[in-house]
Write a protein that holds these residues in place. Structure first.
Motif, PDB file in Angstrom:
ATOM      1  N   ASN A 199      31.369 -29.170 -10.824  1.00 49.89           N
ATOM      2  CA  ASN A 199      32.721 -29.709 -10.686  1.00 49.89           C
ATOM      3  C   ASN A 199      33.451 -29.808 -12.020  1.00 49.89           C
ATOM      4  O   ASN A 199      34.306 -30.663 -12.214  1.00 49.89           O
ATOM      5  CB  ASN A 199      32.700 -31.091 -10.015  1.00 49.89           C
ATOM      6  CG  ASN A 199      34.064 -31.483  -9.481  1.00 49.89           C
ATOM      7  OD1 ASN A 199      34.837 -30.647  -9.057  1.00 49.89           O
ATOM      8  ND2 ASN A 199      34.360 -32.776  -9.522  1.00 49.89           N
ATOM      9  N   THR A 200      33.093 -28.918 -12.951  1.00 48.34           N
ATOM     10  CA  THR A 200      33.798 -28.867 -14.229  1.00 48.34           C
ATOM     11  C   THR A 200      34.716 -27.656 -14.279  1.00 48.34           C
ATOM     12  O   THR A 200      35.893 -27.772 -14.597  1.00 48.34           O
ATOM     13  CB  THR A 200      32.794 -28.819 -15.396  1.00 48.34           C
ATOM     14  OG1 THR A 200      32.028 -30.020 -15.399  1.00 48.34           O
ATOM     15  CG2 THR A 200      33.501 -28.682 -16.732  1.00 48.34           C
ATOM     16  N   ARG A 201      34.179 -26.494 -13.937  1.00 48.96           N
ATOM     17  CA  ARG A 201      35.005 -25.286 -13.875  1.00 48.96           C
ATOM     18  C   ARG A 201      35.761 -25.209 -12.553  1.00 48.96           C
ATOM     19  O   ARG A 201      35.423 -25.896 -11.590  1.00 48.96           O
ATOM     20  CB  ARG A 201      34.110 -24.053 -14.034  1.00 48.96           C
ATOM     21  CG  ARG A 201      33.480 -23.923 -15.409  1.00 48.96           C
ATOM     22  CD  ARG A 201      32.417 -22.841 -15.443  1.00 48.96           C
ATOM     23  NE  ARG A 201      31.175 -23.270 -14.790  1.00 48.96           N
ATOM     24  CZ  ARG A 201      30.093 -22.525 -14.686  1.00 48.96           C
ATOM     25  NH1 ARG A 201      30.106 -21.284 -15.152  1.00 48.96           N
ATOM     26  NH2 ARG A 201      29.007 -22.985 -14.126  1.00 48.96           N
ATOM     27  N   CYS A 202      36.781 -24.361 -12.518  1.00 51.28           N
ATOM     28  CA  CYS A 202      37.466 -24.114 -11.254  1.00 51.28           C
ATOM     29  C   CYS A 202      36.506 -23.382 -10.313  1.00 51.28           C
ATOM     30  O   CYS A 202      35.468 -22.860 -10.741  1.00 51.28           O
ATOM     31  CB  CYS A 202      38.733 -23.291 -11.486  1.00 51.28           C
ATOM     32  SG  CYS A 202      38.430 -21.538 -11.895  1.00 51.28           S
ATOM     33  N   LYS A 203      36.848 -23.350  -9.049  1.00 46.62           N
ATOM     34  CA  LYS A 203      35.954 -22.769  -8.047  1.00 46.62           C
ATOM     35  C   LYS A 203      35.660 -21.300  -8.343  1.00 46.62           C
ATOM     36  O   LYS A 203      34.525 -20.843  -8.214  1.00 46.62           O
ATOM     37  CB  LYS A 203      36.574 -22.911  -6.653  1.00 46.62           C
ATOM     38  CG  LYS A 203      35.689 -22.390  -5.526  1.00 46.62           C
ATOM     39  CD  LYS A 203      36.353 -22.595  -4.176  1.00 46.62           C
ATOM     40  CE  LYS A 203      35.469 -22.051  -3.056  1.00 46.62           C
ATOM     41  NZ  LYS A 203      36.116 -22.217  -1.724  1.00 46.62           N
ATOM     42  N   TRP A 204      36.689 -20.551  -8.750  1.00 46.84           N
ATOM     43  CA  TRP A 204      36.513 -19.115  -8.992  1.00 46.84           C
ATOM     44  C   TRP A 204      35.562 -18.875 -10.166  1.00 46.84           C
ATOM     45  O   TRP A 204      34.653 -18.041 -10.074  1.00 46.84           O
ATOM     46  CB  TRP A 204      37.876 -18.461  -9.264  1.00 46.84           C
ATOM     47  CG  TRP A 204      37.823 -16.971  -9.310  1.00 46.84           C
ATOM     48  CD1 TRP A 204      37.909 -16.103  -8.266  1.00 46.84           C
ATOM     49  CD2 TRP A 204      37.670 -16.148 -10.484  1.00 46.84           C
ATOM     50  NE1 TRP A 204      37.818 -14.798  -8.703  1.00 46.84           N
ATOM     51  CE2 TRP A 204      37.674 -14.797 -10.060  1.00 46.84           C
ATOM     52  CE3 TRP A 204      37.530 -16.427 -11.848  1.00 46.84           C
ATOM     53  CZ2 TRP A 204      37.557 -13.740 -10.952  1.00 46.84           C
ATOM     54  CZ3 TRP A 204      37.403 -15.367 -12.739  1.00 46.84           C
ATOM     55  CH2 TRP A 204      37.414 -14.036 -12.295  1.00 46.84           C
ATOM     56  N   HIS A 205      35.758 -19.566 -11.274  1.00 47.02           N
ATOM     57  CA  HIS A 205      34.872 -19.390 -12.421  1.00 47.02           C
ATOM     58  C   HIS A 205      33.474 -19.928 -12.134  1.00 47.02           C
ATOM     59  O   HIS A 205      32.483 -19.389 -12.644  1.00 47.02           O
ATOM     60  CB  HIS A 205      35.462 -20.078 -13.651  1.00 47.02           C
ATOM     61  CG  HIS A 205      36.534 -19.286 -14.333  1.00 47.02           C
ATOM     62  ND1 HIS A 205      37.840 -19.717 -14.449  1.00 47.02           N
ATOM     63  CD2 HIS A 205      36.492 -18.061 -14.919  1.00 47.02           C
ATOM     64  CE1 HIS A 205      38.544 -18.808 -15.092  1.00 47.02           C
ATOM     65  NE2 HIS A 205      37.756 -17.789 -15.381  1.00 47.02           N
ATOM     66  N   GLU A 206      33.370 -20.967 -11.335  1.00 51.00           N
ATOM     67  CA  GLU A 206      32.061 -21.489 -10.950  1.00 51.00           C
ATOM     68  C   GLU A 206      31.301 -20.457 -10.123  1.00 51.00           C
ATOM     69  O   GLU A 206      30.117 -20.195 -10.367  1.00 51.00           O
ATOM     70  CB  GLU A 206      32.241 -22.776 -10.144  1.00 51.00           C
ATOM     71  CG  GLU A 206      30.943 -23.433  -9.703  1.00 51.00           C
ATOM     72  CD  GLU A 206      30.270 -24.236 -10.792  1.00 51.00           C
ATOM     73  OE1 GLU A 206      29.032 -24.358 -10.752  1.00 51.00           O
ATOM     74  OE2 GLU A 206      30.968 -24.736 -11.686  1.00 51.00           O
ATOM     75  N   GLU A 207      31.972 -19.865  -9.135  1.00 48.30           N
ATOM     76  CA  GLU A 207      31.325 -18.888  -8.256  1.00 48.30           C
ATOM     77  C   GLU A 207      30.907 -17.638  -9.020  1.00 48.30           C
ATOM     78  O   GLU A 207      29.899 -17.007  -8.682  1.00 48.30           O
ATOM     79  CB  GLU A 207      32.258 -18.516  -7.103  1.00 48.30           C
ATOM     80  CG  GLU A 207      32.469 -19.650  -6.109  1.00 48.30           C
ATOM     81  CD  GLU A 207      33.473 -19.289  -5.032  1.00 48.30           C
ATOM     82  OE1 GLU A 207      34.189 -18.258  -5.202  1.00 48.30           O
ATOM     83  OE2 GLU A 207      33.557 -20.029  -4.025  1.00 48.30           O
TER      84      GLU A 207
END
Length: 272
Positions: A199-207
């Protein structure tokens, strides 16, 4: 490891301008609302070029020392018409950092919509605009992108963008009547401790498992300030201040994290 320079003699340092903060006491400081902002670009052209940057991602968090991160804002920005000669340069820069596609990226929004939504997030009610901060190394890029987006969107606010390092120095100076050096503050804000926290990066960068994320930069500023200052003010750290669950569950620090940790990690004392 050599410890960063920690205390600069007061007579040789001009204190940062804290007049806009109106931090008259601890309660005013603890309850004060700050916004941390960052904008990523597809690349950077030389200073003589009219189009210096091509904004592609924006992140912002609403933060207080007492309550931690209160809300966050994130959008991808459609580049629109890409200037001649920019595409190759942008592609190389994107591939080596945030990896956001220059074209055919359906998640991007037009600049006018992004800017309107950002300003609603920062300033939902009439009145004085709150302080907005970013890292000093990013300030020129973020400021240029904001002004460019305002011109192309015909939305004028002329926000004052401040350096977050000055905020941290000013808080220490006001609380402890001593100033940590800018070198120490930069090391404080550049730790890798939170790079892989959930829950630090945005969803796209996390994925896509990409560390370079505009929202992550803003959240990690909040984490680092909380970790350094909250306990000094008697504030118990919560999940809104730092990703406690990830840190406590792992119960370990990687060599990469250890190299980046500031000298005050785990200490409740200020860095002097």
């Amino acid at each position: 490891m050599r410890r960063p320079g920690m205390l600069v003699p007061k007579q040789n340092v001009s204190p940062p301008d804290m007049s806009s903060l109106s931090l008259k006491n601890d309660q005013a400081l603890l309850g004060g609302i700050f916004y941390f902002l960052n904008i990523f670009s597809h690349g950077e052209l030389p200073p003589h070029c009219e189009q210096r940057f091509l904004p592609c991602e924006i992140g912002c968090v609403k933060y207080s020392l007492r309550d931690g991160i209160l809300a966050d804002f994130h959008r991808f920005i459609s580049p629109g018409e890409i200037p001649r000669g920019f595409r190759f340069h942008c592609q190389a820069a994107s591939d080596s950092s945030h990896k956001i596609p220059i074209s055919n990226f359906e998640s991007g929004c037009d600049q006018a919509t992004v800017l309107q939504n950002l300003y609603r997030f920062i300033h939902p009610n009439p009145g004085k605009w709150p302080p907005i901060y970013c890292k000093s190394d990013d300030r020129a890029r973020v400021s240029w992108c904001l002004k460019r987006m305002e011109r192309t969107s015909e939305i004028q606010q002329n926000l004052e963008l401040l350096a977050v390092e000055d905020l941290v120095v000013g808080i220490y100076q006001q609380k402890f009547l001593k100033e940590p050096s800018k070198t120490w503050v930069r090391s404080l804000l550049d730790v890798a401790m939170w790079d892989y926290s959930s829950n630090t990066r945005c969803k796209w960068h996390e994925e896509h498992d990409i560390l370079f994320c505009a929202l992550a930069v803003c959240k990690k500023i909040a984490y680092c300030i909380s970790n350094s200052l909250a306990t000094l003010f008697g504030i118990q750290l919560t999940e809104a201040h730092v990703p406690l669950r990830d840190y406590e569950a792992s119960n370990r620090v990687t060599p990469k994290m250890m190299m980046a940790l500031p000298s005050s990690w785990g200490s409740n004392r200020p860095p002097f």
